[in-house]
Design a protein around this motif. Structure first.
Motif, mmCIF file in Angstrom:
data_model
loop_
_atom_site.group_PDB
_atom_site.id
_atom_site.type_symbol
_atom_site.label_atom_id
_atom_site.label_comp_id
_atom_site.label_asym_id
_atom_site.label_seq_id
_atom_site.Cartn_x
_atom_site.Cartn_y
_atom_site.Cartn_z
ATOM 1 N N VAL A 326 0.851 -1.200 0.000
ATOM 2 C CA VAL A 326 0.000 0.000 0.000
ATOM 3 C C VAL A 326 0.882 1.244 0.000
ATOM 4 O O VAL A 326 0.652 2.193 -0.764
ATOM 5 N N GLY A 327 1.888 1.244 0.865
ATOM 6 C CA GLY A 327 2.792 2.388 0.934
ATOM 7 C C GLY A 327 3.538 2.609 -0.369
ATOM 8 O O GLY A 327 3.651 3.742 -0.848
ATOM 9 N N LEU A 328 4.040 1.526 -0.954
ATOM 10 C CA LEU A 328 4.760 1.661 -2.224
ATOM 11 C C LEU A 328 3.843 2.188 -3.319
ATOM 12 O O LEU A 328 4.256 3.016 -4.149
ATOM 13 N N ALA A 329 2.583 1.715 -3.340
ATOM 14 C CA ALA A 329 1.632 2.210 -4.342
ATOM 15 C C ALA A 329 1.427 3.711 -4.190
ATOM 16 O O ALA A 329 1.444 4.462 -5.168
ATOM 17 N N ARG A 330 1.243 4.158 -2.968
ATOM 18 C CA ARG A 330 1.038 5.590 -2.733
ATOM 19 C C ARG A 330 2.308 6.389 -3.043
ATOM 20 O O ARG A 330 2.250 7.492 -3.590
ATOM 21 N N GLY A 331 3.446 5.844 -2.659
ATOM 22 C CA GLY A 331 4.707 6.539 -2.915
ATOM 23 C C GLY A 331 4.988 6.694 -4.392
ATOM 24 O O GLY A 331 5.324 7.794 -4.863
ATOM 25 N N TYR A 332 4.851 5.608 -5.152
ATOM 26 C CA TYR A 332 5.100 5.701 -6.597
ATOM 27 C C TYR A 332 4.090 6.606 -7.274
ATOM 28 O O TYR A 332 4.418 7.340 -8.216
ATOM 29 N N ALA A 333 2.847 6.583 -6.814
ATOM 30 C CA ALA A 333 1.840 7.487 -7.382
ATOM 31 C C ALA A 333 2.242 8.940 -7.154
ATOM 32 O O ALA A 333 2.078 9.784 -8.044
ATOM 33 N N ALA A 334 2.782 9.231 -5.976
ATOM 34 C CA ALA A 334 3.185 10.609 -5.669
ATOM 35 C C ALA A 334 4.367 11.046 -6.515
ATOM 36 O O ALA A 334 4.514 12.241 -6.822
ATOM 37 N N ALA A 352 -5.667 -7.483 1.058
ATOM 38 C CA ALA A 352 -6.544 -6.631 1.867
ATOM 39 C C ALA A 352 -7.166 -7.413 3.026
ATOM 40 O O ALA A 352 -7.819 -8.440 2.801
ATOM 41 N N PRO A 353 -6.976 -6.948 4.264
ATOM 42 C CA PRO A 353 -7.441 -7.717 5.431
ATOM 43 C C PRO A 353 -8.923 -7.549 5.753
ATOM 44 O O PRO A 353 -9.459 -8.285 6.572
ATOM 45 N N ASP A 354 -9.581 -6.562 5.121
ATOM 46 C CA ASP A 354 -10.994 -6.327 5.436
ATOM 47 C C ASP A 354 -11.662 -5.616 4.267
ATOM 48 O O ASP A 354 -11.008 -5.204 3.292
ATOM 49 N N GLU A 355 -12.981 -5.478 4.359
ATOM 50 C CA GLU A 355 -13.763 -4.932 3.256
ATOM 51 C C GLU A 355 -13.436 -3.461 2.992
ATOM 52 O O GLU A 355 -13.408 -3.016 1.839
ATOM 53 N N VAL A 356 -13.192 -2.695 4.048
ATOM 54 C CA VAL A 356 -12.893 -1.275 3.868
ATOM 55 C C VAL A 356 -11.612 -1.104 3.058
ATOM 56 O O VAL A 356 -11.565 -0.340 2.078
ATOM 57 N N ASN A 357 -10.556 -1.812 3.442
ATOM 58 C CA ASN A 357 -9.306 -1.717 2.694
ATOM 59 C C ASN A 357 -9.459 -2.254 1.280
ATOM 60 O O ASN A 357 -8.871 -1.713 0.329
ATOM 61 N N ARG A 358 -10.238 -3.333 1.130
ATOM 62 C CA ARG A 358 -10.432 -3.904 -0.208
ATOM 63 C C ARG A 358 -11.078 -2.894 -1.150
ATOM 64 O O ARG A 358 -10.623 -2.700 -2.284
ATOM 65 N N LYS A 359 -12.107 -2.195 -0.675
ATOM 66 C CA LYS A 359 -12.785 -1.210 -1.531
ATOM 67 C C LYS A 359 -11.870 -0.027 -1.845
ATOM 68 O O LYS A 359 -11.851 0.475 -2.972
ATOM 69 N N ASN A 360 -11.122 0.416 -0.861
ATOM 70 C CA ASN A 360 -10.189 1.525 -1.094
ATOM 71 C C ASN A 360 -9.145 1.149 -2.143
ATOM 72 O O ASN A 360 -8.802 1.954 -3.017
ATOM 73 N N LEU A 361 -8.641 -0.079 -2.060
ATOM 74 C CA LEU A 361 -7.618 -0.516 -3.013
ATOM 75 C C LEU A 361 -8.205 -0.777 -4.396
ATOM 76 O O LEU A 361 -7.544 -0.539 -5.414
ATOM 77 N N GLN A 362 -9.444 -1.239 -4.465
ATOM 78 C CA GLN A 362 -10.102 -1.365 -5.765
ATOM 79 C C GLN A 362 -10.192 -0.012 -6.454
ATOM 80 O O GLN A 362 -9.934 0.116 -7.657
ATOM 81 N N ASN A 363 -10.554 1.021 -5.680
ATOM 82 C CA ASN A 363 -10.622 2.373 -6.241
ATOM 83 C C ASN A 363 -9.246 2.861 -6.655
ATOM 84 O O ASN A 363 -9.107 3.568 -7.667
ATOM 85 N N MET A 364 -8.224 2.491 -5.884
ATOM 86 C CA MET A 364 -6.859 2.893 -6.218
ATOM 87 C C MET A 364 -6.419 2.247 -7.537
ATOM 88 O O MET A 364 -5.815 2.907 -8.396
ATOM 89 N N VAL A 365 -6.728 0.966 -7.707
ATOM 90 C CA VAL A 365 -6.383 0.275 -8.941
ATOM 91 C C VAL A 365 -7.062 0.951 -10.135
ATOM 92 O O VAL A 365 -6.444 1.178 -11.187
ATOM 93 N N LYS A 366 -8.345 1.296 -9.983
ATOM 94 C CA LYS A 366 -9.053 2.004 -11.062
ATOM 95 C C LYS A 366 -8.390 3.345 -11.367
ATOM 96 O O LYS A 366 -8.208 3.726 -12.520
ATOM 97 N N GLU A 367 -8.041 4.059 -10.304
ATOM 98 C CA GLU A 367 -7.425 5.380 -10.462
ATOM 99 C C GLU A 367 -6.115 5.289 -11.244
ATOM 100 O O GLU A 367 -5.776 6.171 -12.021
ATOM 101 N N PHE A 368 -5.387 4.190 -11.035
ATOM 102 C CA PHE A 368 -4.089 4.038 -11.693
ATOM 103 C C PHE A 368 -4.191 3.373 -13.062
ATOM 104 O O PHE A 368 -3.189 3.008 -13.672
ATOM 105 N N GLY A 369 -5.438 3.166 -13.538
ATOM 106 C CA GLY A 369 -5.634 2.651 -14.886
ATOM 107 C C GLY A 369 -5.724 1.161 -14.968
ATOM 108 O O GLY A 369 -5.527 0.577 -16.045
ATOM 109 N N GLY A 370 -6.055 0.514 -13.872
ATOM 110 C CA GLY A 370 -6.119 -0.946 -13.856
ATOM 111 C C GLY A 370 -7.478 -1.517 -14.154
ATOM 112 O O GLY A 370 -7.679 -2.720 -13.991
ATOM 113 N N GLY A 371 -8.425 -0.697 -14.557
ATOM 114 C CA GLY A 371 -9.772 -1.184 -14.856
ATOM 115 C C GLY A 371 -10.543 -1.498 -13.591
ATOM 116 O O GLY A 371 -10.138 -1.164 -12.488
ATOM 117 N N SER A 372 -11.695 -2.184 -13.783
ATOM 118 C CA SER A 372 -12.569 -2.483 -12.659
ATOM 119 C C SER A 372 -12.089 -3.712 -11.899
ATOM 120 O O SER A 372 -11.282 -4.479 -12.391
#
Length: 372
Positions: A326-334, A352-372
């Motif tokens: 997660v940290g590396l994803a945010r760092g490289y994005a920055a 992802a250890p729980d639903e909240v993190n899973r949804k946040n990371l799904q949105n992050m993947v979309k934001e970075f061009g990874g599709g749905s």
């Protein structure tokens, strides 16, 4: 004289039971009551006699309380020193207002102490009187020369209250509102702790001289409070130093070293702060999530290069443990490297250890061009 006729039999009966050392029912259908509210560490209490709208004989006195049973203005109560006096703000003994620390009453200072609370009623405005005499019986022996403070306030309509009651009707971290309620009327006043941060700091100094000072956790928590309130950094640093190295108590670990580093940074001692933070990050006690959170703090402060170094350190030390990717994803994005950010976001999503993190990371993947 009506007040005297109502009060004197109660006074004599209650006083007699106390004199002979017996616990007997109070006269006049009036119970002693108390209410306490903390404003942070500040303890405020009101102790009072609680009369009923219906008299001891059962008579309904509704509509006969204000301006009649409780006169407007000052009045000769027909007993005691026979001077014009306020209402006792309750029944029987003094109503007592007590505060453990200095406070502001409607913006005016009142020192810590125990006060007799009296009130001067009026149709449109009331005066609250805090007397240094808190041990007399009611207002029969009230002396204006003993006033510690007077403030004015406005009465308001209230839902019917059979028993006179004091309540704290609003509560905030540094203030509260006390209110007297009886029959169809309420009289409230604001109580504020003028420097709540200093009250807490004073309490911390006191407690660190007791059992809290026998562990690094107490010193570290006190130092972190200085960071939280944004002041008292020099003393906070001394507390942080104790948490790290005080004989028999101090413990050098991530939490204590990082607290020390943050205080050094607030004091502008940047090179020392970096050295302390480096020691914290490289300490065996530093957990992946703690290193990650520090990297997030650096990102929030727009210190992208430093944040990236921290995220990479986390990866070097902890491999694929959560939340390294997660940290590396945010760092490289920055840094603008969306491909690397997407790679690590996908790896993090799989962990992802729980639903909240899973949804946040799904949105992050979309934001970075990874599709749905």
């Amino acid at each position: 004289m009506r007040l005297l006729a109502l009060a004197l039999p109660c006074l004599l009966t209650t006083a007699l039971s106390a004199q002979v050392g017996l616990t007997l029912p109070r006269s006049g259908n009036t119970q002693r009551s108390a209410v306490t509210q903390f404003i942070g560490p500040v303890k405020v209490s009101i102790e009072y006699g609680s009369p009923a709208v219906h008299g001891p004989d059962g008579a309904d006195r509704r509509g006969q309380i204000w301006g009649k049973l409780v006169p407007y203005g000052l009045t000769d109560l027909g007993f005691g020193h026979r001077k014009p006096s306020p209402w006792r703000a309750g029944a029987d003994e003094n109503t007592v207002f007590e505060t453990s620390h200095n406070v502001l009453i409607e913006g005016k200072p009142l020192a810590a102490g125990r006060y007799g609370l009296h009130m001067i009623a009026g149709p449109d405005e009331w005066t609250l009187v805090f007397s240094r005499n808190s041990t007399s019986w009611g207002s029969f022996f009230y002396e204006e020369s003993e006033d510690a403070l007077r403030v004015t306030t406005k009465p308001s309509k209230h839902d019917y209250r059979e028993w006179l009651t004091y309540e704290f009707t609003s509560r905030k971290p540094a203030e509260a509102t006390a209110e007297m309620q009886w029959e169809d009327l309420a009289v409230g006043w604001k109580i504020a702790a003028p420097d709540i941060d200093e009250v807490y700091l004073s309490k911390l100094r006191e407690e660190l001289r007791n059992t809290a000072g026998f562990t690094h956790l107490g010193w570290n928590a006190a130092a972190q409070y200085c960071l939280q309130i944004g002041k008292n950094y020099e003393e906070g640093l001394a507390w942080a130093e104790a948490a790290v190295s005080k004989p028999f108590v101090g413990r050098a670990e991530f939490s204590t070293l990082s607290t020390k580093a943050q205080l050094l940074e607030r004091l502008g001692r940047d090179s020392e702060a970096k050295e302390a933070m480096r020691a914290a990050l490289n300490h065996p006690s530093a957990r992946p999530v703690e290193i990650h959170q520090y990297g997030r703090q650096l990102l929030a402060a727009k210190r992208v290069a430093e944040a990236m170094e921290v995220f990479q350190l986390n990866a070097k030390r902890n491999g694929d443990e959560w939340p390294v990717h997660v940290g590396l994803a945010r760092g490289y994005a920055a840094t603008g490297d969306k491909a690397k950010a997407l790679e690590h976001a996908r790896k993090a999503l799989a962990q992802a250890p729980d639903e909240v993190n899973r949804k946040n990371l799904q949105n992050m993947v979309k934001e970075f061009g990874g599709g749905s």
